[in-house]
Design a protein around this motif. Structure first.
Motif, PDB file in Angstrom:
ATOM      1  N   PRO A 153      37.036 -62.377  40.494  1.00 41.96           N
ATOM      2  CA  PRO A 153      38.364 -62.440  39.883  1.00 41.96           C
ATOM      3  C   PRO A 153      39.480 -61.941  40.801  1.00 41.96           C
ATOM      4  N   GLU A 154      39.121 -61.059  41.741  1.00 38.71           N
ATOM      5  CA  GLU A 154      40.120 -60.499  42.644  1.00 38.71           C
ATOM      6  C   GLU A 154      40.370 -61.358  43.878  1.00 38.71           C
ATOM      7  N   THR A 155      39.589 -62.415  44.077  1.00 38.36           N
ATOM      8  CA  THR A 155      39.678 -63.238  45.288  1.00 38.36           C
ATOM      9  C   THR A 155      40.935 -64.098  45.277  1.00 38.36           C
ATOM     10  N   ASP A 156      41.591 -64.185  46.430  1.00 41.87           N
ATOM     11  CA  ASP A 156      42.727 -65.088  46.596  1.00 41.87           C
ATOM     12  C   ASP A 156      42.226 -66.517  46.374  1.00 41.87           C
ATOM     13  N   PRO A 157      42.769 -67.278  45.422  1.00 40.35           N
ATOM     14  CA  PRO A 157      42.289 -68.643  45.185  1.00 40.35           C
ATOM     15  C   PRO A 157      42.540 -69.581  46.352  1.00 40.35           C
ATOM     16  N   PHE A 158      43.343 -69.148  47.313  1.00 40.23           N
ATOM     17  CA  PHE A 158      43.574 -69.960  48.502  1.00 40.23           C
ATOM     18  C   PHE A 158      42.738 -69.490  49.697  1.00 40.23           C
ATOM     19  N   GLN A 159      41.742 -68.647  49.413  1.00 38.12           N
ATOM     20  CA  GLN A 159      40.775 -68.238  50.439  1.00 38.12           C
ATOM     21  C   GLN A 159      39.399 -68.052  49.788  1.00 38.12           C
ATOM     22  N   LEU A 160      38.958 -69.028  49.042  1.00 38.97           N
ATOM     23  CA  LEU A 160      37.667 -68.931  48.383  1.00 38.97           C
ATOM     24  C   LEU A 160      36.553 -69.008  49.425  1.00 38.97           C
ATOM     25  N   PRO A 161      35.636 -68.042  49.452  1.00 39.05           N
ATOM     26  CA  PRO A 161      34.580 -68.049  50.468  1.00 39.05           C
ATOM     27  C   PRO A 161      33.494 -69.083  50.155  1.00 39.05           C
ATOM     28  N   ARG A 162      32.820 -69.511  51.191  1.00 37.53           N
ATOM     29  CA  ARG A 162      31.700 -70.462  51.048  1.00 37.53           C
ATOM     30  C   ARG A 162      30.567 -70.040  51.985  1.00 37.53           C
ATOM     31  N   PHE A 163      29.379 -70.588  51.751  1.00 39.80           N
ATOM     32  CA  PHE A 163      28.259 -70.292  52.643  1.00 39.80           C
ATOM     33  C   PHE A 163      27.281 -71.448  52.641  1.00 39.80           C
ATOM     34  N   THR A 164      26.410 -71.451  53.644  1.00 37.50           N
ATOM     35  CA  THR A 164      25.415 -72.501  53.805  1.00 37.50           C
ATOM     36  C   THR A 164      24.026 -71.934  53.558  1.00 37.50           C
ATOM     37  N   PRO A 165      23.322 -72.407  52.530  1.00 41.99           N
ATOM     38  CA  PRO A 165      21.946 -71.951  52.299  1.00 41.99           C
ATOM     39  C   PRO A 165      20.975 -72.805  53.101  1.00 41.99           C
ATOM     40  N   TRP A 166      20.212 -72.192  54.007  1.00 39.19           N
ATOM     41  CA  TRP A 166      19.348 -72.978  54.883  1.00 39.19           C
ATOM     42  C   TRP A 166      17.860 -72.833  54.542  1.00 39.19           C
ATOM     43  N   ASP A 167      17.533 -72.075  53.505  1.00 39.43           N
ATOM     44  CA  ASP A 167      16.122 -71.791  53.234  1.00 39.43           C
ATOM     45  C   ASP A 167      15.377 -73.030  52.753  1.00 39.43           C
ATOM     46  N   ARG A 168      14.114 -73.125  53.150  1.00 38.54           N
ATOM     47  CA  ARG A 168      13.302 -74.301  52.844  1.00 38.54           C
ATOM     48  C   ARG A 168      12.376 -74.099  51.645  1.00 38.54           C
ATOM     49  N   LYS A 169      12.318 -72.882  51.103  1.00 40.13           N
ATOM     50  CA  LYS A 169      11.458 -72.604  49.953  1.00 40.13           C
ATOM     51  C   LYS A 169      12.307 -72.095  48.798  1.00 40.13           C
ATOM     52  N   PRO A 170      11.909 -72.408  47.544  1.00 42.19           N
ATOM     53  CA  PRO A 170      12.777 -72.068  46.407  1.00 42.19           C
ATOM     54  C   PRO A 170      13.045 -70.576  46.252  1.00 42.19           C
ATOM     55  N   LEU A 171      12.061 -69.722  46.536  1.00 45.29           N
ATOM     56  CA  LEU A 171      12.277 -68.290  46.381  1.00 45.29           C
ATOM     57  C   LEU A 171      13.295 -67.796  47.400  1.00 45.29           C
ATOM     58  N   GLY A 172      13.150 -68.218  48.650  1.00 47.10           N
ATOM     59  CA  GLY A 172      14.109 -67.822  49.677  1.00 47.10           C
ATOM     60  C   GLY A 172      15.502 -68.360  49.393  1.00 47.10           C
ATOM     61  N   PHE A 173      15.571 -69.594  48.911  1.00 44.10           N
ATOM     62  CA  PHE A 173      16.848 -70.206  48.553  1.00 44.10           C
ATOM     63  C   PHE A 173      17.544 -69.387  47.463  1.00 44.10           C
ATOM     64  N   THR A 174      16.765 -68.990  46.449  1.00 44.04           N
ATOM     65  CA  THR A 174      17.324 -68.190  45.354  1.00 44.04           C
ATOM     66  C   THR A 174      17.774 -66.824  45.848  1.00 44.04           C
ATOM     67  N   LEU A 175      16.960 -66.182  46.676  1.00 46.67           N
ATOM     68  CA  LEU A 175      17.334 -64.878  47.232  1.00 46.67           C
ATOM     69  C   LEU A 175      18.638 -64.966  48.021  1.00 46.67           C
ATOM     70  N   ARG A 176      18.773 -66.019  48.812  1.00 49.74           N
ATOM     71  CA  ARG A 176      19.984 -66.200  49.610  1.00 49.74           C
ATOM     72  C   ARG A 176      21.204 -66.334  48.687  1.00 49.74           C
ATOM     73  N   LEU A 177      21.068 -67.152  47.645  1.00 47.75           N
ATOM     74  CA  LEU A 177      22.175 -67.349  46.721  1.00 47.75           C
ATOM     75  C   LEU A 177      22.554 -66.050  46.020  1.00 47.75           C
ATOM     76  N   LEU A 178      21.550 -65.297  45.568  1.00 48.15           N
ATOM     77  CA  LEU A 178      21.840 -64.079  44.838  1.00 48.15           C
ATOM     78  C   LEU A 178      22.390 -62.986  45.744  1.00 48.15           C
TER      79      LEU A 178
END
Length: 332
Positions: A297-322
């Protein structure tokens, strides 16, 4: 009548479910995850093993849908400001305007019932090619075992293996990335002229593919005309790049372009506060960068952060997202 047999969940599945429950607590409950992609290749590319191919993207969209509330970015940005974002909210975005976004990514998104935002640099549509792809394709096609570019000021590079070609590509891109845009294009043209190799002209979308994405319910966002590093330009040049890219896409789709992505997108290095002010002034509703983290809620809406999830397994993918949910993201 025999009771229907259900297979017992694996340990990894149980762990993933527990992690997802944690993702609905604390700061994570009010955070927005925005995934960033560029290409979705038909098959894996040995020069770029981390680049997503069709099979991997299909898996990732299935995993994302299972554990997150995937929604359009414009809606998510509005609900983030209003404080009505659902838990584990997520968005999918693409940068640059590659043809495989329409040819490969779109059908996968449609199969999973997911919306995405496509940030398009208009200067490369209809047969154009981004400067970095010129470098990549030159090195990919150059005869080995060495690429001799010392006479042009770019050294000598071993290219006898895929790993060496990949290293050569990254070294050249690093040398060229932060040059002033016109000088960068001139230097890339020098490399192309010296090597004299035929290059593909179908990497980027055409006008009809942009319209196809829009007609399919996908959001089209602006990404400038020529994808310059805005911080390397004067204010007039930056304004023209942002405004013209927006106007071309609006004419192309017949719809307002509400979202913007800063090229390259690193806060304080690729864009500054003046460019954030420009995005507001030019009528966008929100803008995204490439600082890792999740928006709150405190983030500037004109600087919303993003990231790239590169994990190949569902558990790692979920961990990265969380894990990403608990990072606030850098701003200028």
């Amino acid at each position: 009548m025999n009771a229907q047999h259900h297979p017992r969940p694996t340990l990894a599945t149980l762990a993933r479910r527990a992690l997802l429950r944690l993702g609905a607590l604390g700061r994570a409950r009010r955070s927005l995850s925005i995934l960033i992609y560029h290409r979705v290749l038909p098959q894996a590319d040995p020069l770029f093993p981390d680049e997503v191919d069709a099979a991997r993207f299909e898996q990732q969209m299935a995993w994302l849908k299972q554990g997150f509330h995937v929604m359009p970015l414009a809606e998510a940005a509005r609900r983030l400001r209003a404080g009505t974002l659902p838990p584990r909210a997520a968005c999918v975005t693409f940068d640059d305007g590659y043809a495989d976004n329409a040819e490969i990514a779109l059908p996968i998104l449609q199969r999973h019932g997911l919306a995405a935002t496509f940030f398009v640099a208009t200067g490369f549509l209809n047969g154009g090619r981004m400067w970095n792809d010129t470098v990549i394709e030159l090195v990919r096609r150059a005869p080995g075992p060495r690429l001799e570019l010392a006479a042009l000021g770019y050294g000598s590079h071993a290219i006898g293996s895929d790993a060496e070609r990949s290293a050569a590509i990254h070294a050249l891109l690093d040398q060229l990335k932060y040059l002033e845009p016109e000088l960068r294009l001139a230097e890339v043209d020098k490399l192309r002229g010296a090597l004299g190799l035929a290059l593909p002209d179908d990497l980027m979308m055409n006008t009809e593919q942009v319209r196809q994405l829009h007609a399919a319910g996908m959001e089209i966002g602006a990404h400038t005309v020529h994808h310059p590093i805005l911080a390397s330009m004067d204010e007039h040049g930056a304004r023209q790049e942002i405004a013209r890219g927006k106007a071309v896409l609006e004419e192309m789709t017949g719809a307002p372009v509400r979202l913007f992505a800063y090229p390259n997108g690193k806060p304080g290095r690729d864009y500054h506060a003046a460019h954030v002010a420009l995005a507001r002034e030019l009528g966008f509703e929100a803008a995204v960068c490439t600082a890792w983290g999740a928006a709150g809620p405190e983030t500037d809406p004109f600087q919303l952060p993003r990231f790239t999830p590169w994990d190949r397994k569902p558990l790692g993918f979920t961990l990265r997202l969380l894990h990403n949910l608990y990072r606030p993201g850098q701003t200028v």
